[in-house]
Scaffold this active site. Structure first.
Site, PDB file in Angstrom:
ATOM      1  N   HIS A  28       6.349   3.590  12.483  1.00 11.48           N
ATOM      2  CA  HIS A  28       5.186   2.764  12.815  1.00 11.48           C
ATOM      3  C   HIS A  28       5.621   1.560  13.653  1.00 11.48           C
ATOM      4  O   HIS A  28       6.035   0.536  13.106  1.00 11.48           O
ATOM      5  CB  HIS A  28       4.506   2.275  11.535  1.00 11.48           C
ATOM      6  CG  HIS A  28       4.111   3.383  10.613  1.00 11.48           C
ATOM      7  ND1 HIS A  28       5.028   4.066   9.841  1.00 11.48           N
ATOM      8  CD2 HIS A  28       2.888   3.908  10.326  1.00 11.48           C
ATOM      9  CE1 HIS A  28       4.390   4.972   9.121  1.00 11.48           C
ATOM     10  NE2 HIS A  28       3.099   4.903   9.398  1.00 11.48           N
ATOM     11  N   HIS A  67       5.046   0.387   5.474  1.00 13.98           N
ATOM     12  CA  HIS A  67       5.283   1.246   6.636  1.00 13.98           C
ATOM     13  C   HIS A  67       5.906   0.464   7.799  1.00 13.98           C
ATOM     14  O   HIS A  67       6.491   1.056   8.703  1.00 13.98           O
ATOM     15  CB  HIS A  67       3.980   1.899   7.098  1.00 13.98           C
ATOM     16  CG  HIS A  67       2.924   0.918   7.461  1.00 13.98           C
ATOM     17  ND1 HIS A  67       2.122   0.308   6.520  1.00 13.98           N
ATOM     18  CD2 HIS A  67       2.526   0.418   8.658  1.00 13.98           C
ATOM     19  CE1 HIS A  67       1.279  -0.501   7.117  1.00 13.98           C
ATOM     20  NE2 HIS A  67       1.502  -0.466   8.414  1.00 13.98           N
ATOM     21  N   ASN A 186      -5.078  -7.418  12.759  1.00  9.75           N
ATOM     22  CA  ASN A 186      -5.090  -6.826  14.106  1.00  9.75           C
ATOM     23  C   ASN A 186      -6.295  -5.909  14.323  1.00  9.75           C
ATOM     24  O   ASN A 186      -6.452  -5.333  15.391  1.00  9.75           O
ATOM     25  CB  ASN A 186      -3.788  -6.057  14.376  1.00  9.75           C
ATOM     26  CG  ASN A 186      -3.524  -4.947  13.384  1.00  9.75           C
ATOM     27  OD1 ASN A 186      -4.444  -4.319  12.878  1.00  9.75           O
ATOM     28  ND2 ASN A 186      -2.254  -4.695  13.100  1.00  9.75           N
ATOM     29  N   ILE A 188      -7.067  -2.988  13.374  1.00 12.93           N
ATOM     30  CA  ILE A 188      -6.790  -1.597  13.713  1.00 12.93           C
ATOM     31  C   ILE A 188      -6.328  -0.852  12.455  1.00 12.93           C
ATOM     32  O   ILE A 188      -5.497  -1.355  11.698  1.00 12.93           O
ATOM     33  CB  ILE A 188      -5.688  -1.486  14.782  1.00 12.93           C
ATOM     34  CG1 ILE A 188      -6.189  -2.033  16.134  1.00 12.93           C
ATOM     35  CG2 ILE A 188      -5.220  -0.039  14.952  1.00 12.93           C
ATOM     36  CD1 ILE A 188      -7.271  -1.204  16.798  1.00 12.93           C
ATOM     37  N   HIS A 260      -0.033   2.826  16.031  1.00 13.09           N
ATOM     38  CA  HIS A 260       0.162   2.534  14.605  1.00 13.09           C
ATOM     39  C   HIS A 260       1.248   3.396  13.980  1.00 13.09           C
ATOM     40  O   HIS A 260       2.170   2.876  13.349  1.00 13.09           O
ATOM     41  CB  HIS A 260      -1.148   2.737  13.836  1.00 13.09           C
ATOM     42  CG  HIS A 260      -0.964   2.673  12.343  1.00 13.09           C
ATOM     43  ND1 HIS A 260      -0.861   1.484  11.662  1.00 13.09           N
ATOM     44  CD2 HIS A 260      -0.826   3.652  11.405  1.00 13.09           C
ATOM     45  CE1 HIS A 260      -0.677   1.730  10.374  1.00 13.09           C
ATOM     46  NE2 HIS A 260      -0.662   3.037  10.192  1.00 13.09           N
ATOM     47  N   GLU A 397      -6.843  -3.107 -14.534  1.00  9.75           N
ATOM     48  CA  GLU A 397      -5.652  -2.345 -14.933  1.00  9.75           C
ATOM     49  C   GLU A 397      -4.634  -2.180 -13.804  1.00  9.75           C
ATOM     50  O   GLU A 397      -3.429  -2.334 -14.023  1.00  9.75           O
ATOM     51  CB  GLU A 397      -6.061  -0.948 -15.439  1.00  9.75           C
ATOM     52  CG  GLU A 397      -6.718  -0.936 -16.791  1.00  9.75           C
ATOM     53  CD  GLU A 397      -8.221  -1.146 -16.717  1.00  9.75           C
ATOM     54  OE1 GLU A 397      -8.871  -1.014 -17.767  1.00  9.75           O
ATOM     55  OE2 GLU A 397      -8.742  -1.431 -15.605  1.00  9.75           O
ATOM     56  N   ASP A 455     -16.240   7.353 -29.268  1.00 14.53           N
ATOM     57  CA  ASP A 455     -16.384   6.970 -27.862  1.00 14.53           C
ATOM     58  C   ASP A 455     -16.510   8.174 -26.940  1.00 14.53           C
ATOM     59  O   ASP A 455     -16.916   8.041 -25.785  1.00 14.53           O
ATOM     60  CB  ASP A 455     -15.193   6.110 -27.417  1.00 14.53           C
ATOM     61  CG  ASP A 455     -15.389   4.644 -27.757  1.00 14.53           C
ATOM     62  OD1 ASP A 455     -16.553   4.223 -27.911  1.00 14.53           O
ATOM     63  OD2 ASP A 455     -14.387   3.921 -27.876  1.00 14.53           O
ATOM     64  N   HIS A 459     -13.341   8.769 -23.119  1.00 17.30           N
ATOM     65  CA  HIS A 459     -12.320   7.859 -23.647  1.00 17.30           C
ATOM     66  C   HIS A 459     -11.198   8.588 -24.382  1.00 17.30           C
ATOM     67  O   HIS A 459     -10.334   7.945 -24.987  1.00 17.30           O
ATOM     68  CB  HIS A 459     -12.970   6.846 -24.596  1.00 17.30           C
ATOM     69  CG  HIS A 459     -13.660   5.724 -23.880  1.00 17.30           C
ATOM     70  ND1 HIS A 459     -14.604   5.932 -22.907  1.00 17.30           N
ATOM     71  CD2 HIS A 459     -13.528   4.374 -23.986  1.00 17.30           C
ATOM     72  CE1 HIS A 459     -15.038   4.768 -22.450  1.00 17.30           C
ATOM     73  NE2 HIS A 459     -14.398   3.804 -23.090  1.00 17.30           N
TER      74      HIS A 459
END
Length: 639
Positions: A28, A67, A186, A188, A260, A397, A455, A459
């Site tokens: 990249h 990257h 940028n 992009i 890119h 989480e 539940d 769950h």
């Protein structure tokens, strides 16, 4: 430094990155070329020591856009971290020091493996939180032992990923004024302009999260310098929105999404070098004056660290030195381990074990995703972050796990994170990075099976044990009682380069009839042995007691049975085959019992009695009976 010199330094980075990608025919080039001007100015501000990448009070630099390794490796070569030009030429090649994405522990100076986009933003928040916590323990009004900053370079993709929203919300909530996020705006992405997929006002987003927001032209050296200087003095976390052009200096590909993720081509690179006054025939070229400017980082870094070490010798308060020593060198022998003599849920016994650890180890800290009363993870009388050791992550989480990963690599800290086992889905990428990077991160996952009960199936984790047992260098403990719980933690604390997960029950589990064998440290052991056994039952967690009851029923029918508790499948299968055979008798019929998917048990078992659906909503006892986890049902299946 003159802007003329800065431009020469930035162009050097640009063409090193372009040459690396071109030679590898992979990579990249756009992001490194667009960020080169910012990197040069940041070099002037960064406080680090290339000769000692682990110096505690260094500024942390996180590349969330992993990257952009053309930029990363160019900088680490130029700064003097031990990379050579030959390493740059071997970019993305087998066994090189310059892999496609930065990997912690593989290349000197890489603070953390960021992996998927957005992870690095959360990691930077984690480093900033770790710094705040350690500072609260060791700083005084007259002597700041910890006073560094955390910088993170990110792009549009990082801010589109949901994890970055979670993490930046936490950063604003905790007012992390030591955090500076530099946004390479940028406009992009791989598919084209960001107008295709995002239209939000980034400034207002961050202001609403409690951040200081600055903007600058990402190619104006004075503007960049002013923005970083201002950010270092801010009283809240700061984002610098740097307006840049992808592949700056790449001629016809400047500003194009085609720059890119693909090489620019020899012709484009040659023309770009000519336009910048560089010799187009020279590849991987660094002028001596440019290298000398960058290598000032070595001399400055050694001076920074010497001054810091000297300041430690002259600290006015002995307590500061003692606190720093206790954090950096925890004494595990001081832990007073609890014992258990009645039926309890392993989430409860696990909480008691954690509190015993916290009493002895000041570096042990963490929190839950708004579930500490259910996870039983509150560290009693230990205060609230940043002064104390209970962190309120909120219902976030994924960011929680990535933040905790960074805290685990900060130095001196032993962090945990917690949630319901089924919600480990939300943090799987961070758990994978923890395993890949060898981070000692303790994952606490409770409500481990259909035993969650009312539940319902949303769950009730079914496939999750199999998923995490499949993860290399990741140790899943599912204890059958509190005493197994203790040994699980003892082993996990010794594993300095591996994450461990404690998968605990909601419902009470009977104590095993015999004392826990020392062989549990190998991941599995016999809880009931018959020298004439023709059948071996194996299980973990709540199903171990069930297996013992099945043994009793079969014994009454004249069938001799061994029962093996395998609290850590991952550790057990690492043992010598002779040990495995001593626990799982090869000549016997072998049956595994687990209230989950259980497909990995076929490595050891002839038959597996497990779940093949998603559960249901009802009291736990009824569910175990409905899905075949009763003595009568299992005996019938075995017959």
């Amino acid at each position: 430094m003159s802007n003329e010199m800065r431009k020469k330094m930035a162009d050097t980075i640009r063409f090193l990155a372009a040459d690396m990608v071109q030679q590898a025919n992979s990579g990249h080039p756009g992001a490194p070329m667009g960020l080169a001007d910012i990197a040069v100015v940041l070099s002037e501000h960064l406080k680090h020591n290339p000769k000692n990448p682990s110096w505690l009070n260094r500024d942390r630099l996180v590349f969330s856009g992993g990257h952009a390794t053309g930029l990363i490796y160019s900088l680490y070569y130029l700064w003097g971290y031990g990379l050579e030009i030959e390493d740059l030429k071997n970019f993305r090649q087998l066994d090189s020091k310059t892999p496609g994405h930065p990997e912690y522990g593989h290349t000197a100076g890489i603070e953390i493996t960021t992996g998927p986009l957005g992870q690095g933003v959360a990691n930077a928040v984690g480093f900033a939180m770790a710094s705040k916590f350690v500072g609260e323990q060791v700083n005084s009004e007259t002597a700041k032992v910890i006073d560094h900053n955390v910088y993170c370079l990110c792009g549009d993709g990082d801010l589109e990923e949901g994890i970055s929203y979670e993490a930046c919300s936490i950063a604003g909530h905790y007012n992390l004024d030591n955090l500076i996020l530099i946004y390479d705006s940028n406009r992009i992405t791989i598919e084209g302009s960001t107008e295709l997929s995002i239209s939000e006002d980034i400034q207002k987003r961050f202001e609403s999260q409690g951040w200081n927001v600055l903007e600058c032209d990402g190619h104006d050296y004075e503007a960049i310098d002013q923005a970083i200087t201002t950010a270092k003095k801010a009283d809240k976390p700061t984002i610098i929105i740097a307006h840049t052009i992808i592949a700056k200096g790449a001629g016809s590909l400047e500003g194009s999404h085609h720059s890119h993720g693909a090489p620019l081509g020899e012709e484009v690179i040659s023309e770009a070098k000519k336009a910048a006054g560089f010799d187009p025939e020279k590849k991987f070229f660094v002028d001596e004056d440019v290298l000398a400017r960058f290598r000032c980082a070595v001399e400055k870094g050694e001076l920074y660290e010497k001054e810091w070490n000297h300041s430690l010798l002259t600290l006015p308060l002995k307590e500061q030195n003692d606190a720093l020593e206790a954090l950096m060198n925890p004494d595990l022998s001081k832990i007073v381990w609890p014992s258990f003599d009645k039926a309890e849920a392993t989430r409860s016994t696990n909480g008691k074990v954690m509190n015993a650890i916290a009493q002895a180890i000041p570096s042990f800290l963490g929190g839950s995703a708004d579930l500490s009363p259910s996870n039983k993870t509150e560290l009693k009388n230990m205060g609230i972050f940043p002064k104390g050791r209970n962190i309120y992550f909120g219902i976030r989480e994924h960011a929680m796990a990535a933040i905790t990963n960074a805290m685990g690599l900060y130095g001196g800290l032993m962090p945990f994170s917690a949630t319901f086992f089924v919600f480990s889905d939300y943090l799987k990428p961070s758990a994978r990075i923890a395993a890949l990077s060898g981070i000692q991160h303790f994952f606490i996952w409770t409500h481990d099976s259909i035993g969650v009960g009312e539940d319902g199936p949303t769950h009730q984790p079914i496939e999750h044990l199999s998923q995490f047992r499949a993860l290399p260098n990741f140790y899943v403990w599912r204890p059958a009682d509190g005493n197994e719980n203790v040994v699980a933690w003892q082993v996990a604390l010794e594993m300095k380069n591996s994450p461990s997960a404690f998968v605990c029950s909601r419902q009470n589990l009977d104590l095993l009839p015999e004392p826990v064998s020392g062989e549990i440290r190998k991941g599995g052991y016999l809880v009931a042995k018959d020298d004439n056994a023709v059948l071996t039952l194996m299980a973990s967690g709540s199903e171990v007691a069930l297996a013992l009851h099945v043994k009793e029923a079969l014994n009454e029918k004249g069938v001799p049975v061994n029962v093996a508790s395998i609290p850590c499948f991952d550790l057990f299968i690492e043992q010598e085959q002779s040990y495995i055979d001593s626990i799982i008798e090869p000549q016997s019929k072998k049956v595994a019992i687990e209230a989950a998917r259980g497909m990995e048990w076929y490595r050891l078992a002839d038959e597996v009695i497990a779940m093949d659906s998603f559960g249901a909503s009802a009291p736990a006892g009824e569910l175990f009976k409905k899905f075949g986890f009763s003595v009568d049902s299992i005996v019938e299946k075995i017959k």
